[in-house]
Write an enzyme that holds these catalytic residues in place. Structure first.
Site, PDB file in Angstrom:
ATOM      1  N   ASP A   1      25.751  55.716  41.299  1.00 42.26           N
ATOM      2  CA  ASP A   1      25.339  54.336  41.595  1.00 42.26           C
ATOM      3  C   ASP A   1      23.870  54.272  42.020  1.00 42.26           C
ATOM      4  O   ASP A   1      23.274  53.193  42.026  1.00 42.26           O
ATOM      5  CB  ASP A   1      26.192  53.765  42.750  1.00 42.26           C
ATOM      6  CG  ASP A   1      27.347  52.898  42.245  1.00 42.26           C
ATOM      7  OD1 ASP A   1      27.304  52.468  41.082  1.00 42.26           O
ATOM      8  OD2 ASP A   1      28.280  52.655  43.042  1.00 42.26           O
TER       9      ASP A   1
ATOM     10  N   LYS B   1      35.620  49.783  35.258  1.00 41.97           N
ATOM     11  CA  LYS B   1      34.916  51.072  35.202  1.00 41.97           C
ATOM     12  C   LYS B   1      35.817  52.134  34.561  1.00 41.97           C
ATOM     13  O   LYS B   1      35.370  52.911  33.716  1.00 41.97           O
ATOM     14  CB  LYS B   1      34.476  51.490  36.616  1.00 41.97           C
ATOM     15  CG  LYS B   1      33.368  50.597  37.146  1.00 41.97           C
ATOM     16  CD  LYS B   1      33.050  50.798  38.625  1.00 41.97           C
ATOM     17  CE  LYS B   1      32.051  49.718  39.063  1.00 41.97           C
ATOM     18  NZ  LYS B   1      31.699  49.748  40.474  1.00 41.97           N
TER      19      LYS B   1
ATOM     20  N   GLN C   1      33.362  52.167  45.905  1.00 42.76           N
ATOM     21  CA  GLN C   1      33.332  50.751  45.543  1.00 42.76           C
ATOM     22  C   GLN C   1      33.019  49.908  46.787  1.00 42.76           C
ATOM     23  O   GLN C   1      33.702  50.015  47.797  1.00 42.76           O
ATOM     24  CB  GLN C   1      34.691  50.340  44.932  1.00 42.76           C
ATOM     25  CG  GLN C   1      34.742  48.916  44.430  1.00 42.76           C
ATOM     26  CD  GLN C   1      33.783  48.661  43.269  1.00 42.76           C
ATOM     27  OE1 GLN C   1      33.639  49.475  42.360  1.00 42.76           O
ATOM     28  NE2 GLN C   1      33.106  47.524  43.307  1.00 42.76           N
TER      29      GLN C   1
END
Ligand code: NAD
Length: 288
Positions: free
Chosen positions: A120, A53, A97
């Protein structure tokens, strides 16, 4: 028939170059888009995902910062960092995460991310908006699948779509997104009886179960579009999807490979969501 192999790396690169053009324009206007990534503990796979990322952000000129917490960090410590990032105008996207260590309350921590920075798309507000068809942040993996279909000019409206897998991060949002595009959607999962009776009806078959060779040629309609989201490491180290690629490619019209199909798209869509968030928050009117 031999299927056209959809090149996920190429499409992912295309998405990133569009993002880079937008970031360049924003920087000229004094806005520098930024992503904050929170990682807890030493899970090697999570570290690799976070590094990917960060690299993708660097490639398009996005500022990214990783906040690393030890495996024994508390909910309170992580939440107070999230609240600080929510209030930081230089941060346009925040992600935690997953998976988190078991003692942490992942649902509560995700709920503490500002819904306007939830790149997300896992915050319940954005999940609800997805159901209503108005989300700002489509979850990155199904969003990547949607982009692949769009890039290949594969029509979705009126098509029979079968999604194999019903997880919150892939299967369910995928089904909602394609239903929003007027597909007729069926969702199958581990308790589905006789999976083949459903998959054989699919014009577009999206598979996200995490089971190698789950989908074999006799389960696929001739000419179907087959999107393999699965990522499985075989005992010999080989990376494969959920679809018997060699067999099914002889029946499908389009197919995604593993690796090199959906995988590269996920990170590109995260970058896309972050750039769009920065555009919205800065009130700029930009286009590529
Ligand atoms: P998950 O374990 O949370 O969910 C799997 C789903 O598949 C469940 O709904 C389960 O009921 C269903 N399933 C399992 N076995 C089945 C069977 N035999 N028949 C029908 N359905 C079955 O997994 P997930 O997080 O949704 O991930 C699914 C796969 O996609 C994994 O291989 C994962 O590594 C991969 N994945 C890839 C990306 C990417 O960027 N390409 C992103 C996320 C997940």
């Amino acid at each position: 028939m031999t299927a056209k192999i959809i090149d996920g790396k190429k499409v992912a690169q295309h998405v990133r170059s569009e993002c880079k053009l937008l970031v360049d324009q924003m920087k000229k206007l004094g806005v520098s888009p930024g992503l904050a990534v929170i990682i807890v503990g030493d899970d090697p796979a999570s570290k690799v995902y976070v590094a990917n990322k960060v690299n993708a952000c660097r490639e398009v000129g996005l500022d990214s910062k990783v906040y690393t917490f030890p495996a024994n960090a508390t909910d309170q410590e992580i939440e107070s960092e999230i609240l600080r990032l929510n209030a930081d105008p230089k941060v346009h996207g925040i992600l935690v995460q997953l998976p988190l260590p078991a003692h942490l309350n992942a649902k509560k921590l995700i709920a503490s991310i500002s819904q306007d920075k939830d790149v997300d798309g896992f915050h319940l507000y954005n999940v609800g908006s997805l159901v209503a068809g108005t989300t700002l942040f489509p979850p990155c993996t199904p969003f990547g699948v949607q982009k692949l279909l769009e890039y290949e000019n594969i029509p979705v409206a009126g098509q029979n779509v079968v999604v194999v897998g019903a997880s919150n991060i892939v299967g369910k949002p995928m089904a909602l997104m394609l239903m929003q595009q007027d597909a007729t959607v069926c969702i199958c999962h581990a308790k589905t009886r006789d999976l083949a009776q459903f998959t054989i009806l699919a014009d577009i078959l999206v598979v996200a179960a995490g089971k190698p060779n789950l989908i074999v040629p006799q389960m696929v309609r001739r000419g179907a579009v087959v999107i393999d989201v699965g990522i499985n490491r075989l005992p010999n180290g080989q990376l494969v999807g959920d679809v018997d690629f060699e067999g099914v490619k002889e029946k499908a019209s389009y197919i995604t490979p593993v690796p090199g199909g959906v995988g590269p798209m996920t990170v590109s869509m995260l970058v896309h969501n972050t750039v769009q968030s920065a555009i919205r928050q800065s009130g700029l009117q930009l286009e590529v």
